[in-house]
Design a protein around this motif. Structure first.
Motif: not given
Ligand code: SAH
Length: 391
Positions: A46, A52, A60, A62-63, A101-102, A131-132, A153, A168, A170, A173-174
């Motif tokens: 990331y 995306f 995703t 929204p895309e 995670g935008p 957002e990191t 962060d 969404n 988010f 992805a952790l």
């Molecule tokens: N919400 C968006 C993107 C989802 S992808 C959509 O629906 O299109 C995951 C998002 O989370 C990315 O922006 C990524 O950079 C962010 N992200 C992932 N791990 C993170 C963390 N530990 N802290 C903050 N943001 C994170």
């Protein structure tokens, strides 16, 4: 801040970095491996690129269509209206907008568009983006030119205000960790280098760990059963829930997910196709199915409620997506109309995103069921470990 302009990092860099760490410190937990692959500064997945869209690795909601953000924006405007104190003449607390995670900022831009037309009070709020990725922050800045934005962060410096917002895709992805059951004993599932990266097995979970993994009192599981734990996701939910319990607000959580933590749900994807989890770390997306039950327990423990989850298709249908799509389609040219209806289908059809994706709503404790949910979607007490993960 270093901002890479393209994803030209050699995947071997991340693989060798991880192998070197294993050689020095021993096997890694799966969560540490995923964290290195996704979030290592400059080279993590990331950190350095835009994953995306059709050209990228995954797409995703929204895309897919602006209708998704429009409906989420309408829903949150309604929650904001419901949350307003009676007009006593006293000064109302100024809310803030949050998104975890935008991505490209598309969802926030679509919600802002709706608020600009229908709820100027929300459109005028400061936006807090968690957002990191430096690379994605620059894209978000270009997308959201009209708003006052604060990037974070992590969640350590949220404003002391009611929070309205969304996460969404988010939590998926952790980084998530694995335990594996061998002859009735749960052990840590680790990442080894032998010499290639792969799975190995570690020490048994202690009694405290079994509790933390929601596994104490769980009936014996078949050999090889995997359990998952996303500590960062639980910690983040705890902070959000405590904040909402104190200051009020409403946050939509949307992700693919389920209501337990049993089974290996980790998937690696490159260019819209599944790949091996250890293939080119840093170059491929890695995600997992969110355990909504664990998140709901965190919300309850922090004094808030996580309502749901319900299937995304059901939620969007209940809040009126079909009528909105049809209305938009009647004014559109034939090509556009076909695209709108295809997008609608993709968002709600059970064969596409409608069933796998779930929607939950984080709100303060209280009564009442918001639109899109039903009474029995509301969890009022934590499920005991014995009840969890057996489904
Ligand atoms: N919400 C968006 C993107 C989802 S992808 C959509 O629906 O299109 C995951 C998002 O989370 C990315 O922006 C990524 O950079 C962010 N992200 C992932 N791990 C993170 C963390 N530990 N802290 C903050 N943001 C994170």
């Amino acid at each position: 801040m270093t901002v890479a302009t393209d994803n030209d990092i050699n995947a071997d860099d991340v693989t060798s970095m991880i192998a070197a760490q294993i050689a020095a410190d021993g096997p890694l937990s799966l969560a540490t491996y995923i964290e290195r692959a996704l979030a290592t500064p400059d080279v993590g997945y990331y950190q350095s690129g835009d994953p995306f869209g059709r050209e990228g690795d995954f797409i995703t909601a929204p895309e897919i269509s602006g209708l998704f953000g429009e409906m989420c924006g309408l829903f949150l405007a309604h929650m904001f209206e419901l949350g307003q104190p009676l007009d006593t003449g006293a000064e109302k607390p100024q809310p803030a907008i949050i998104e975890c995670g935008p991505g490209r900022g598309t969802l926030m831009a679509d919600m802002q568009h709706v608020w600009g037309q229908l709820m100027p009070e929300l459109a005028a709020c400061h936006i807090h983006l968690i957002e990191t990725s430096p690379y994605l922050r620059t894209i978000q800045q270009q997308t959201l030119t009209e708003s006052v934005i604060h990037w974070h962060d992590d969640l350590s410096a949220l404003p002391a205000a009611p929070l309205y917002g969304i996460a969404n895709e988010f939590f998926d992805a952790l980084p998530v960790a694995h335990a594996i059951c061998r002859e009735g004993i749960w052990r840590h599932r680790l990442v080894i280098a032998d010499p290639d990266l792969g799975f190995g097995e570690g020490t048994p979970l202690t009694a405290t760990e079994l509790d933390r993994w929601h596994l104490s009192n769980k009936a014996a599981s078949p050999d090889g059963t995997v359990a998952e734990l996303c500590i960062l996701g639980e910690d983040i939910m705890h902070i959000l829930a405590a904040h909402i319990a104190t200051y009020g607000g409403a946050i939509l959580i949307i992700d693919y997910g389920k209501s337990d933590n049993i089974g290996d749900t980790v998937q690696a994807v490159s260019a819209h196709k599944p790949v091996d989890l250890f293939y080119q770390p840093g170059q491929v997306d890695i995600s997992h199915w969110v355990d909504f039950n664990a998140l709901a327990d965190c919300a309850l423990a922090a004094g808030a409620r996580l309502i749901g989850p319900v299937e995304q298709g059901t939620f969007l249908a209940k809040i009126g997506l079909k009528a909105r799509a049809e209305q938009a389609a009647t004014h559109a040219a034939p090509d556009m109309r076909r695209a709108l209806l295809a997008a609608y289908d993709r968002l709600v059809s059970p064969a596409q995103m409608g069933s796998a994706f779930k929607v939950a709503l984080l709100v303060p404790q209280g009564e009442g069921t918001p639109p899109g949910f039903m009474n029995n979607d509301i969890k009022t007490e934590a499920v005991s470990p014995a009840e969890r993960g057996d489904g």
